[in-house]
Design a protein around this motif. Structure first.
Motif, PDB file in Angstrom:
ATOM      1  N   PHE A  45       0.815  -1.216   0.000  1.00 48.27           N
ATOM      2  CA  PHE A  45       0.000   0.000   0.000  1.00 48.27           C
ATOM      3  C   PHE A  45       0.847   1.265   0.000  1.00 48.27           C
ATOM      4  N   LEU A  46       2.165   1.112   0.051  1.00 49.89           N
ATOM      5  CA  LEU A  46       3.081   2.260   0.055  1.00 49.89           C
ATOM      6  C   LEU A  46       3.403   2.677  -1.374  1.00 49.89           C
ATOM      7  N   PRO A  47       3.764   3.935  -1.559  1.00 55.22           N
ATOM      8  CA  PRO A  47       4.186   4.370  -2.893  1.00 55.22           C
ATOM      9  C   PRO A  47       5.403   3.552  -3.351  1.00 55.22           C
ATOM     10  N   GLU A  48       5.507   3.364  -4.660  1.00 54.15           N
ATOM     11  CA  GLU A  48       6.616   2.594  -5.224  1.00 54.15           C
ATOM     12  C   GLU A  48       7.949   3.183  -4.778  1.00 54.15           C
ATOM     13  N   ASN A  49       8.908   2.321  -4.479  1.00 57.07           N
ATOM     14  CA  ASN A  49      10.262   2.666  -4.034  1.00 57.07           C
ATOM     15  C   ASN A  49      10.304   3.307  -2.649  1.00 57.07           C
ATOM     16  N   SER A  50       9.219   3.201  -1.869  1.00 56.77           N
ATOM     17  CA  SER A  50       9.219   3.705  -0.498  1.00 56.77           C
ATOM     18  C   SER A  50       9.758   2.637   0.440  1.00 56.77           C
ATOM     19  N   LEU A  51      10.393   3.082   1.499  1.00 58.56           N
ATOM     20  CA  LEU A  51      10.873   2.153   2.517  1.00 58.56           C
ATOM     21  C   LEU A  51       9.709   1.724   3.403  1.00 58.56           C
ATOM     22  N   ASN A  52       9.684   0.463   3.767  1.00 58.57           N
ATOM     23  CA  ASN A  52       8.681  -0.041   4.700  1.00 58.57           C
ATOM     24  C   ASN A  52       9.369  -0.204   6.057  1.00 58.57           C
ATOM     25  N   ASP A  53       9.222   0.791   6.894  1.00 54.10           N
ATOM     26  CA  ASP A  53       9.879   0.796   8.200  1.00 54.10           C
ATOM     27  C   ASP A  53       8.966   0.338   9.335  1.00 54.10           C
ATOM     28  N   ALA A  54       7.809  -0.214   9.018  1.00 49.32           N
ATOM     29  CA  ALA A  54       6.843  -0.601  10.055  1.00 49.32           C
ATOM     30  C   ALA A  54       7.432  -1.594  11.045  1.00 49.32           C
ATOM     31  N   PHE A  55       8.368  -2.432  10.595  1.00 48.18           N
ATOM     32  CA  PHE A  55       8.937  -3.465  11.456  1.00 48.18           C
ATOM     33  C   PHE A  55      10.335  -3.114  11.959  1.00 48.18           C
ATOM     34  N   THR A  56      10.761  -1.888  11.716  1.00 45.25           N
ATOM     35  CA  THR A  56      12.074  -1.434  12.168  1.00 45.25           C
ATOM     36  C   THR A  56      12.008  -1.077  13.641  1.00 45.25           C
ATOM     37  N   LYS A  57      12.921  -1.658  14.416  1.00 41.16           N
ATOM     38  CA  LYS A  57      12.940  -1.398  15.854  1.00 41.16           C
ATOM     39  C   LYS A  57      13.303   0.066  16.099  1.00 41.16           C
ATOM     40  N   ALA A  58      12.528   0.717  16.973  1.00 41.59           N
ATOM     41  CA  ALA A  58      12.744   2.134  17.265  1.00 41.59           C
ATOM     42  C   ALA A  58      13.380   2.298  18.639  1.00 41.59           C
ATOM     43  N   ILE A  59      12.625   2.060  19.684  1.00 42.39           N
ATOM     44  CA  ILE A  59      13.148   2.173  21.051  1.00 42.39           C
ATOM     45  C   ILE A  59      12.651   0.981  21.865  1.00 42.39           C
ATOM     46  N   ASP A  60      13.480   0.548  22.767  1.00 47.73           N
ATOM     47  CA  ASP A  60      13.163  -0.592  23.634  1.00 47.73           C
ATOM     48  C   ASP A  60      12.558  -1.723  22.824  1.00 47.73           C
ATOM     49  N   ARG A  61      11.314  -2.029  23.081  1.00 50.90           N
ATOM     50  CA  ARG A  61      10.679  -3.153  22.388  1.00 50.90           C
ATOM     51  C   ARG A  61       9.732  -2.703  21.288  1.00 50.90           C
ATOM     52  N   TRP A  62       9.706  -1.412  20.972  1.00 49.02           N
ATOM     53  CA  TRP A  62       8.737  -0.881  20.009  1.00 49.02           C
ATOM     54  C   TRP A  62       9.331  -0.693  18.627  1.00 49.02           C
ATOM     55  N   CYS A  63       8.540  -1.063  17.620  1.00 44.89           N
ATOM     56  CA  CYS A  63       8.898  -0.834  16.222  1.00 44.89           C
ATOM     57  C   CYS A  63       8.232   0.462  15.758  1.00 44.89           C
ATOM     58  N   LEU A  64       8.671   0.983  14.625  1.00 40.43           N
ATOM     59  CA  LEU A  64       8.136   2.247  14.121  1.00 40.43           C
ATOM     60  C   LEU A  64       6.657   2.169  13.763  1.00 40.43           C
ATOM     61  N   GLY A  65       6.149   0.998  13.437  1.00 43.80           N
ATOM     62  CA  GLY A  65       4.745   0.838  13.055  1.00 43.80           C
ATOM     63  C   GLY A  65       3.828   0.564  14.227  1.00 43.80           C
ATOM     64  N   SER A  66       4.198   0.986  15.426  1.00 43.89           N
ATOM     65  CA  SER A  66       3.427   0.743  16.655  1.00 43.89           C
ATOM     66  C   SER A  66       3.286  -0.734  16.977  1.00 43.89           C
ATOM     67  N   LEU A  67       4.163  -1.536  16.442  1.00 43.13           N
ATOM     68  CA  LEU A  67       4.212  -2.952  16.755  1.00 43.13           C
ATOM     69  C   LEU A  67       5.223  -3.165  17.873  1.00 43.13           C
ATOM     70  N   ALA A  68       4.981  -4.153  18.702  1.00 50.02           N
ATOM     71  CA  ALA A  68       5.922  -4.484  19.770  1.00 50.02           C
ATOM     72  C   ALA A  68       6.738  -5.699  19.343  1.00 50.02           C
ATOM     73  N   GLN A  69       8.002  -5.707  19.715  1.00 51.53           N
ATOM     74  CA  GLN A  69       8.852  -6.854  19.446  1.00 51.53           C
ATOM     75  C   GLN A  69       9.260  -7.441  20.786  1.00 51.53           C
ATOM     76  N   THR A  70       9.031  -8.725  20.957  1.00 49.07           N
ATOM     77  CA  THR A  70       9.346  -9.393  22.210  1.00 49.07           C
ATOM     78  C   THR A  70       9.933 -10.757  21.911  1.00 49.07           C
ATOM     79  N   GLU A  71      10.351 -11.455  22.936  1.00 43.29           N
ATOM     80  CA  GLU A  71      10.859 -12.810  22.767  1.00 43.29           C
ATOM     81  C   GLU A  71       9.985 -13.749  23.596  1.00 43.29           C
ATOM     82  N   ILE A  72       9.527 -14.822  22.965  1.00 45.60           N
ATOM     83  CA  ILE A  72       8.711 -15.824  23.641  1.00 45.60           C
ATOM     84  C   ILE A  72       9.304 -17.186  23.320  1.00 45.60           C
ATOM     85  N   ASN A  73       9.680 -17.908  24.354  1.00 46.95           N
ATOM     86  CA  ASN A  73      10.279 -19.248  24.196  1.00 46.95           C
ATOM     87  C   ASN A  73      11.463 -19.225  23.230  1.00 46.95           C
ATOM     88  N   GLY A  74      12.289 -18.188  23.324  1.00 48.23           N
ATOM     89  CA  GLY A  74      13.480 -18.092  22.497  1.00 48.23           C
ATOM     90  C   GLY A  74      13.234 -17.631  21.072  1.00 48.23           C
TER      91      GLY A  74
END
Length: 143
Positions: A53-82
Motif C-alpha cells: 500500500f506504500l508508494p513505489e520505491n518507499s521504505l517499509n519501516d513498520a517493522f524497524t525497531k525504534a526504542i526498547d521493544r517498540w517498532c516504528l509501526g506501533s508494533l511491539a517486538q518481544t521474545e517468547i520461548n526463544g
C-alpha cells in the motif's frame, strides 16, 4: 449485519452487550471501536508486511525497531520461548481482546479475537493464552 452473529463482550465493567450497544467511551474510540474478522486482520497484516500500500520505491519501516521493544509501526517486538515475536494487541473495558503475533523465523501468524477474559488475567488474557499455551504448542511443530 445479522445481530445474532455479532459477538457480545463478557467481562470488564459492562458485560453481555455488543460494541454497538455501548455508549461511546475511550474504550470504543479509534481502534477500540473497530469491528473486524480474523481474515480481515490477516489481510491487513500481510499488506503491512509487504508494503504493497506504500508508494513505489518507499521504505517499509513498520517493522524497524525504534526504542526498547517498540517498532516504528506501533508494533511491539518481544521474545517468547526463544523466538522473536512481533505483535500488536489491545482490549476494551467490555471483555473484548485482540492479539496479532508474527514469528518471522517460522513465518507463523497467530490472530486471537476474544469476547471474554478470565478473572485472573483480565485484559491480558489474550497474551497469556498465547504465551503459555498456543505458541508453545505451535512452535513445537518446528523443532
Amino acid at each position: 449485519m445479522i445481530d445474532s452473529k455479532i459477538a457480545r463482550g463478557y467481562g470488564g465493567d459492562d458485560p453481555g452487550q455488543t460494541t454497538f450497544e455501548k455508549e461511546l467511551t475511550w474504550a470504543l474510540m479509534g481502534a477500540g471501536g473497530m469491528v473486524t474478522s480474523i481474515d480481515d486482520l490477516a489481510t491487513w497484516f500481510s499488506a503491512l508486511r509487504s508494503g504493497c500500500f506504500l508508494p513505489e520505491n518507499s521504505l517499509n519501516d513498520a517493522f524497524t525497531k525504534a526504542i526498547d521493544r517498540w517498532c516504528l509501526g506501533s508494533l511491539a517486538q518481544t521474545e517468547i520461548n526463544g523466538n522473536s515475536v512481533i505483535q500488536m494487541g489491545g482490549s476494551t473495558d467490555y471483555g473484548y481482546t485482540a492479539l496479532m503475533q508474527f514469528v518471522p523465523h517460522h513465518d507463523l501468524m497467530i490472530i486471537l479475537l476474544l469476547n471474554a477474559h478470565n478473572n485472573k488475567y483480565r485484559n491480558a488474557t489474550h497474551h497469556q493464552l498465547s504465551r503459555k499455551h498456543i505458541l508453545p504448542i505451535l512452535l513445537r511443530e518446528f523443532e
